[in-house]
Design a protein around this motif. Structure first.
Motif, short mmCIF file in Angstrom:
data_model
loop_
_atom_site.label_atom_id
_atom_site.label_comp_id
_atom_site.label_asym_id
_atom_site.label_seq_id
_atom_site.Cartn_x
_atom_site.Cartn_y
_atom_site.Cartn_z
N MET A 1 0.84 -1.17 0.00
CA MET A 1 0.00 0.00 0.00
C MET A 1 0.89 1.24 0.00
N THR A 2 0.64 2.14 -0.92
CA THR A 2 1.46 3.34 -1.01
C THR A 2 0.59 4.55 -1.32
N ASN A 3 0.91 5.66 -0.69
CA ASN A 3 0.29 6.96 -0.97
C ASN A 3 -1.22 7.01 -0.83
N GLN A 4 -1.85 6.03 -0.23
CA GLN A 4 -3.29 6.05 -0.03
C GLN A 4 -3.55 6.02 1.47
N ALA A 5 -4.21 7.06 1.97
CA ALA A 5 -4.48 7.14 3.41
C ALA A 5 -5.57 6.15 3.79
N LEU A 6 -5.33 5.44 4.88
CA LEU A 6 -6.32 4.54 5.44
C LEU A 6 -6.89 5.18 6.70
N THR A 7 -8.18 5.00 6.93
CA THR A 7 -8.77 5.38 8.21
C THR A 7 -8.52 4.21 9.15
N VAL A 8 -7.95 4.49 10.33
CA VAL A 8 -7.56 3.43 11.25
C VAL A 8 -8.11 3.67 12.65
N ASP A 9 -8.31 2.56 13.36
CA ASP A 9 -8.62 2.59 14.79
C ASP A 9 -7.29 2.48 15.52
N GLU A 24 1.84 5.41 36.77
CA GLU A 24 0.66 5.91 36.09
C GLU A 24 0.43 5.06 34.84
N TRP A 25 -0.83 4.83 34.50
CA TRP A 25 -1.17 4.06 33.31
C TRP A 25 -2.25 4.83 32.57
N ILE A 26 -2.05 5.06 31.27
CA ILE A 26 -2.98 5.82 30.45
C ILE A 26 -3.35 4.97 29.23
N GLN A 27 -4.64 4.91 28.93
CA GLN A 27 -5.08 4.22 27.71
C GLN A 27 -5.99 5.16 26.93
N ARG A 28 -5.76 5.23 25.63
CA ARG A 28 -6.58 6.05 24.74
C ARG A 28 -7.00 5.21 23.54
N GLU A 29 -8.21 5.49 23.06
CA GLU A 29 -8.68 4.90 21.81
C GLU A 29 -9.10 6.05 20.92
N GLU A 30 -8.52 6.10 19.74
CA GLU A 30 -8.75 7.23 18.82
C GLU A 30 -8.98 6.70 17.41
N LYS A 31 -9.51 7.56 16.57
CA LYS A 31 -9.59 7.32 15.12
C LYS A 31 -8.50 8.16 14.50
N GLY A 32 -7.91 7.66 13.43
CA GLY A 32 -6.86 8.43 12.79
C GLY A 32 -6.66 7.99 11.36
N SER A 33 -5.51 8.37 10.82
CA SER A 33 -5.18 7.99 9.45
C SER A 33 -3.74 7.47 9.41
N TYR A 34 -3.49 6.59 8.46
CA TYR A 34 -2.18 5.99 8.25
C TYR A 34 -1.86 6.07 6.77
#
Length: 146
Positions: A1-9, A24-34
């Motif tokens: 895969m090249t030059n195409q952005a994926l929407t990722v969890d 300390e412990w921190i957990q996050r869940e986000e949407k993003g792009s790769y």
């Protein structure tokens, strides 16, 4: 895969070990792009930080280093490179701090067809002249279900 952005969890787990035992412990869940361009892998996502609002976060992965950039109420440009100490200024609503990072371990594991992956970092951070604290950072990402 090249030059195409994926929407990722994205799931981020961070453990911070304080020398005085106040871990300390921190957990996050986000949407993003790769996206991958040549040998460069880029993850982008927004973090909702307590007391600071939304912070734009980017992780840039190359063969020899990982760069973490944050922009917004919190600003920093943290570089991880095995066996090297790097410095930056951590800008926070409560002040500016000199941040020194020493990377002990760093891994980027690419998943099938680069549609998922994992970043693992083990490093020590000293803010100003405080005693360094160990950080264990693990970020997992996977293409969002269609």
């Amino acid at each position: 895969m090249t030059n195409q952005a994926l929407t990722v969890d994205i799931t981020v787990d961070t453990e911070i070990k304080d020398p005085n035992g106040a871990d300390e412990w921190i957990q996050r869940e986000e949407k993003g792009s790769y996206i991958q361009r040549g040998g460069v892998h880029l993850l982008k996502y927004n973090e909702n930080m307590d007391g600071a609002g939304t912070v734009k976060t980017s992780m840039i992965i190359t063969d020899d280093k990982i760069t973490l950039k944050r922009e917004g109420a919190i600003k920093m440009h943290q570089v991880f490179r095995i066996g090297t100490s790097t410095e930056t200024v951590y800008r926070h609503p409560y002040g500016h701090f000199r941040m020194e990072t020493t990377t002990n371990r760093m891994e980027y594991i690419k998943g099938t067809e680069n549609r998922c992956g994992k970043i693992y970092l083990n490093y020590h951070v000293a803010l100003n002249d405080d005693e360094p604290r160990e950080h264990i950072f693990e970020l997992n990402f996977a293409e969002e279900d269609a």
